[in-house]
Design an enzyme around this catalytic site. Structure first.
Site, PDB file in Angstrom:
ATOM      1  N   PHE A 223      -0.793  16.659   3.429  1.00 41.76           N
ATOM      2  CA  PHE A 223      -1.151  15.938   2.215  1.00 41.76           C
ATOM      3  C   PHE A 223       0.057  15.839   1.296  1.00 41.76           C
ATOM      4  CE2 PHE A 223      -3.279  14.680  -1.638  1.00 41.76           C
ATOM      5  CZ  PHE A 223      -4.238  13.813  -1.153  1.00 41.76           C
TER       6      PHE A 223
ATOM      7  N   ARG B 114       1.369  11.679  -9.678  1.00 47.67           N
ATOM      8  CA  ARG B 114       1.776  10.301  -9.348  1.00 47.67           C
ATOM      9  C   ARG B 114       3.166   9.959  -9.883  1.00 47.67           C
ATOM     10  NH1 ARG B 114      -2.666   7.403  -7.416  1.00 47.67           N
ATOM     11  NH2 ARG B 114      -4.681   7.876  -8.341  1.00 47.67           N
TER      12      ARG B 114
ATOM     13  N   GLU C 162       0.845  -1.202   0.000  1.00 46.85           N
ATOM     14  CA  GLU C 162       0.000   0.000   0.000  1.00 46.85           C
ATOM     15  C   GLU C 162       0.876   1.246   0.000  1.00 46.85           C
ATOM     16  OE1 GLU C 162      -2.442   1.517  -0.792  1.00 46.85           O
ATOM     17  OE2 GLU C 162      -4.060   1.454   0.686  1.00 46.85           O
ATOM     18  N   ASP C 163       0.334   2.344  -0.503  1.00 47.80           N
ATOM     19  CA  ASP C 163       1.108   3.590  -0.521  1.00 47.80           C
ATOM     20  C   ASP C 163       1.118   4.280   0.835  1.00 47.80           C
ATOM     21  OD1 ASP C 163      -1.602   4.244  -0.662  1.00 47.80           O
ATOM     22  OD2 ASP C 163      -1.402   5.665  -2.311  1.00 47.80           O
TER      23      ASP C 163
ATOM     24  N   ASP D  89      -3.777   6.168   6.237  1.00 44.15           N
ATOM     25  CA  ASP D  89      -4.201   7.464   6.764  1.00 44.15           C
ATOM     26  C   ASP D  89      -5.144   7.197   7.953  1.00 44.15           C
ATOM     27  OD1 ASP D  89      -4.431  10.302   6.581  1.00 44.15           O
ATOM     28  OD2 ASP D  89      -6.239  10.125   5.399  1.00 44.15           O
TER      29      ASP D  89
HETATM   30  P1  IMP Z   1      -7.463   5.638   4.684  1.00 42.93           P
HETATM   31  O1  IMP Z   1      -8.632   4.725   4.488  1.00 42.93           O
HETATM   32  O2  IMP Z   1      -7.904   6.924   5.350  1.00 42.93           O
HETATM   33  O3  IMP Z   1      -6.324   5.006   5.422  1.00 42.93           O
HETATM   34  O4  IMP Z   1      -7.044   6.096   3.241  1.00 42.93           O
HETATM   35  C1  IMP Z   1      -5.915   5.676   2.596  1.00 42.93           C
HETATM   36  C2  IMP Z   1      -5.938   6.181   1.163  1.00 42.93           C
HETATM   37  O5  IMP Z   1      -6.186   7.601   1.130  1.00 42.93           O
HETATM   38  C3  IMP Z   1      -4.583   5.992   0.517  1.00 42.93           C
HETATM   39  O6  IMP Z   1      -4.472   4.739  -0.123  1.00 42.93           O
HETATM   40  C4  IMP Z   1      -4.531   7.162  -0.443  1.00 42.93           C
HETATM   41  O7  IMP Z   1      -5.129   6.817  -1.682  1.00 42.93           O
HETATM   42  C5  IMP Z   1      -5.338   8.253   0.212  1.00 42.93           C
HETATM   43  N1  IMP Z   1      -4.487   9.222   0.928  1.00 42.93           N
HETATM   44  C6  IMP Z   1      -4.428   9.438   2.242  1.00 42.93           C
HETATM   45  N2  IMP Z   1      -3.535  10.398   2.560  1.00 42.93           N
HETATM   46  C7  IMP Z   1      -3.005  10.807   1.381  1.00 42.93           C
HETATM   47  C8  IMP Z   1      -2.005  11.782   1.035  1.00 42.93           C
HETATM   48  O8  IMP Z   1      -1.399  12.490   1.866  1.00 42.93           O
HETATM   49  N3  IMP Z   1      -1.740  11.906  -0.294  1.00 42.93           N
HETATM   50  C9  IMP Z   1      -2.339  11.154  -1.255  1.00 42.93           C
HETATM   51  N4  IMP Z   1      -3.272  10.233  -0.972  1.00 42.93           N
HETATM   52  C10 IMP Z   1      -3.602  10.055   0.333  1.00 42.93           C
HETATM   53 MG    MG Z   2      -5.643   8.213  -3.828  1.00 46.64          MG
END
Ligand code: IMP
Ligand code: MG
Length: 180
Positions: free
Chosen positions: A153, A166, A100-101, A104
């Site tokens: 962000f 990206r 995963e990237d 959050d």
């Molecule tokens: P979560 O369900 O809140 O953990 O969301 C995770 C997803 O939100 C990641 O896979 C990203 O696609 C997106 N995301 C959360 N923070 C960032 C950020 O700082 N930059 C870009 N995408 C983000």
């Molecule tokens: Mg995204």
């Protein structure tokens, strides 16, 4: 002039990321000794990380992709996960490693881990390049982590804002004026 005007600063350089990816790969090579690895890249954000990581893995490695969407705006996750693209292969009895990237709120991965563990892999682990611990709403165990970052962000190295940025080789903090 150009893209750089959109960024507050470069948070992680290409060199820093590359070094870290190497360290993570070493750990994985050690931990998966004698086993095959079944990598699942979560699209789209992890596509570059997955490529760089996979090149450094020394075990037989299967690769598959999954795309999920969490409803909500670009910068917010609602935790309602919908499968846009499912795996092509069965993960039954496989040693699965999710790539995963960024984690959050943790909601997306929390849902996804439940969904995948229902398919009865032999093991299920999580590798994330980034985490924002200050934003966590559900607890997530990250087995392999790149960097813990502040609540800002970020874009680049796979991560987007409205599908842009990206392709950057580094990770930058996006100016608030761009998304607020
Ligand atoms: P979560 O369900 O809140 O953990 O969301 C995770 C997803 O939100 C990641 O896979 C990203 O696609 C997106 N995301 C959360 N923070 C960032 C950020 O700082 N930059 C870009 N995408 C983000
Ligand atoms: Mg995204």
């Amino acid at each position: 002039m150009g893209l750089n005007q959109d960024f507050e600063k470069v948070l992680l350089s290409e060199e820093e990321i590359s070094k870290k990816v190497g360290e993570i790969a070493e750990q994985i090579n050690r931990d998966y000794a004698g086993r095959d690895i079944f990598l699942i890249a979560i699209l789209k954000g992890s596509f570059i990380f997955m490529g760089d990581l996979a090149k450094r893995l020394e075990r037989p490695t299967y690769i598959d992709f999954m795309e999920v969407s969490s409803y909500g705006s670009a910068a917010m996750s609602s935790g309602d996960v919908k499968i846009i693209k499912d795996l092509r292969c069965s993960i039954f009895d496989k040693d699965v490693l999710i790539v995963e990237d960024i984690i959050d709120s943790g909601k997306t991965l929390n849902k996804l881990m439940k969904l995948l563990s229902a398919r009865k892999p032999k093991s299920l682990k999580l590798c994330s390049l980034l985490t924002k611990p200050d934003r966590r709403e559900v607890e997530i165990d990250i087995d392999y982590l790149g960097f813990s970052i502040p609540d800002e962000f970020v874009v680049g190295y796979g991560l987007d804002y409205n599908e842009l940025y990206r392709n950057l080789p580094y990770i930058a903090v996006l100016k608030r004026s761009i998304y607020e």
